[in-house]
Write an enzyme that holds these catalytic residues in place. Sequence first.
Site, PDB file in Angstrom:
ATOM      1  N   ASP A  66       7.004  -0.755  -3.565  1.00  0.00           N
ATOM      2  CA  ASP A  66       7.975  -0.970  -4.627  1.00  0.00           C
ATOM      3  C   ASP A  66       7.323  -0.653  -5.971  1.00  0.00           C
ATOM      4  O   ASP A  66       6.331  -1.289  -6.361  1.00  0.00           O
ATOM      5  CB  ASP A  66       8.463  -2.422  -4.600  1.00  0.00           C
ATOM      6  CG  ASP A  66       9.515  -2.693  -5.658  1.00  0.00           C
ATOM      7  OD1 ASP A  66      10.523  -1.975  -5.672  1.00  0.00           O
ATOM      8  OD2 ASP A  66       9.320  -3.610  -6.471  1.00  0.00           O
ATOM      9  N   THR A  99      12.911   2.573  -9.618  1.00  0.00           N
ATOM     10  CA  THR A  99      11.800   2.419 -10.563  1.00  0.00           C
ATOM     11  C   THR A  99      10.771   3.534 -10.404  1.00  0.00           C
ATOM     12  O   THR A  99      10.289   4.092 -11.395  1.00  0.00           O
ATOM     13  CB  THR A  99      11.116   1.059 -10.363  1.00  0.00           C
ATOM     14  OG1 THR A  99      10.763   0.908  -8.979  1.00  0.00           O
ATOM     15  CG2 THR A  99      12.037  -0.074 -10.754  1.00  0.00           C
ATOM     16  N   THR A 100      10.431   3.878  -9.166  1.00  0.00           N
ATOM     17  CA  THR A 100       9.450   4.943  -8.937  1.00  0.00           C
ATOM     18  C   THR A 100       9.970   6.267  -9.451  1.00  0.00           C
ATOM     19  O   THR A 100       9.232   7.046 -10.070  1.00  0.00           O
ATOM     20  CB  THR A 100       9.127   5.044  -7.434  1.00  0.00           C
ATOM     21  OG1 THR A 100       8.687   3.773  -6.955  1.00  0.00           O
ATOM     22  CG2 THR A 100       8.036   6.065  -7.188  1.00  0.00           C
ATOM     23  N   ASP A 392      16.300  -5.278  -3.831  1.00  0.00           N
ATOM     24  CA  ASP A 392      16.717  -3.982  -4.369  1.00  0.00           C
ATOM     25  C   ASP A 392      18.056  -3.556  -3.784  1.00  0.00           C
ATOM     26  O   ASP A 392      18.938  -3.062  -4.491  1.00  0.00           O
ATOM     27  CB  ASP A 392      15.650  -2.916  -4.076  1.00  0.00           C
ATOM     28  CG  ASP A 392      14.414  -3.060  -4.950  1.00  0.00           C
ATOM     29  OD1 ASP A 392      14.469  -3.851  -5.916  1.00  0.00           O
ATOM     30  OD2 ASP A 392      13.403  -2.398  -4.673  1.00  0.00           O
TER      31      ASP A 392
END
Length: 556
Positions: A66, A99-100, A392
């Site tokens: 994550d 997010t990545t 998520d």
Amino acid sequence: MSQRMQQGQPMIVMSEDSQRVKDKDAQDYNISAARAVAEAVRSTLGPKGMDKMLVDSMGSVTITNDGVTILQEMDIDNPTAEMIIEVAETQEDEAGDGTTTAVAIAGELLKNAEDLLEQDIHPTAIIKGFHMASEQAREEIDDIAQDVDTEDEDLLRSVAETSMTGKGTEVNKEHLSALIVEAIRQVTVESEDGDNVVDLEFLNIETQTGRSAGESDLLEGGIVDKDPVHDNMPTSATDADILLLNEAIEVEETDVDTEVSVTDPDQLQKFLDREEKQLKDKVQHIVDTGADVVFCQKGIDDLAQHYLAKEGILAVRRAKKSDLEFLSEVVGANVVSDLESATADDLGFGDVTRDEEDELFYVEGDDAHGVTLLLRGSTDHVVDELERGVNDALDVVAQTVSDGRVLAGGGAIEVELASRLRDYADSVSGREQLAVEAFADSLELVPRVLAGNAGLDSIDTLVDLRAAHDDGQITAGLNVFSGDVEDTFESGVVEPAHAKEQAVTSAAEAANLVLKIDDIISAGDLSTDKGGDEEGGPGGAPGGMGGMGGGMGGMM
């Protein structure tokens, strides 16, 4: 002072410990720091992404892929790198996932901006071009996005499965996605203007080790992971009146220390009798309210436990504050802070059952709005990663229900956006056109990394994807398991449009913020941690950051 300046000597206005990095050195320093952060998480992207093992200073181990968790757990000691971490945190807060992707695109934007800076293109032109491209990308996403029926359970499950794929929930993602969609349905209400509002505050997540993730369950109500305070108490209650108490059922103590001299054993007995009466009165007051079950946030005296058991009242002590607040919504009770003021009106109503195998209390209320997702896993590390993945997925399904727009995943949207931005660049005059084209190239990082992380040739994959989109296949994306280019929307690889919009916007704003800096002035060492003993001057800063990038690259 004027005489010194007339003689051509420099004016010293900074302390000896201060550092300053200017112009191109400052740009190199900032871009190196931002790219180092982006490259640290790039290998975790996609279903075939790898995990990171993070060990903190206390020896605690976190295993995850994550993005935001990795960046928060890493011991980052650089002001520019922390600005990029804020991108991930914003993406997590606003969209719950992606997010990545956001951080990786930000890093690629700065890499391509560096090439433009080498061509003597001014940062202002690059910033303007990136801003224009970002705005156009948002419009294109809105045009490409497909409106969905939020009652379409299969589609919502696909959104949940896409979010969870590759996050430690792979084997049981079908079971978990069904639980997630049902949980979102339970906490979704319709607003006055007819929009769907998902209130995740009414969704509680509990974890338990020692079982398979496939045994995770959704409960209409709450869970209390405690035992009855007395063996002779009942362990369940149907149609029960429930008291939620934020006060100890114990002998009241004085606010100041006191000493009492006892000269007669009868005096000591009177003190003991008075304490016993206090406890009896407290228990009697609970009985008078009509309560059958008491969940107490604080302690319960041993003698009080005995009296409660004699009255047939089920009592639990040291319950978590968050559990009490959640149960108040489930059973419709008030959390009482003063027992003497408690009345029957403060009580809630519901069923309390005991699962002896798991040593849990299940609390269910009539028409309860709150639900609990009980996640199970074999070990603590597995459960922790499972919880991150499910959180998520809950966020993206909630976004889909609220927003009602979805996109094809597997790099399909990024390749289509890049194609449309290149067409848009032809209408842009000046050097900003080069920045828009660089923005389009940066978006194609996503399918390239997806392919690379899956062990596929990223160049061949990108060529095939471009060809498919040139033929009008808007939803053509990469199947990382087979290596084929296919209609990912039909294959169930679906992402919420809001998350992609937020990722593109956050990445562009972060890149522009970094590019706008041409001078770094530090009162001391150029780091956020002043505990180091490294020597250095302005010239050493970029090299130090480069070392960090190399170190992170080697570690990751």
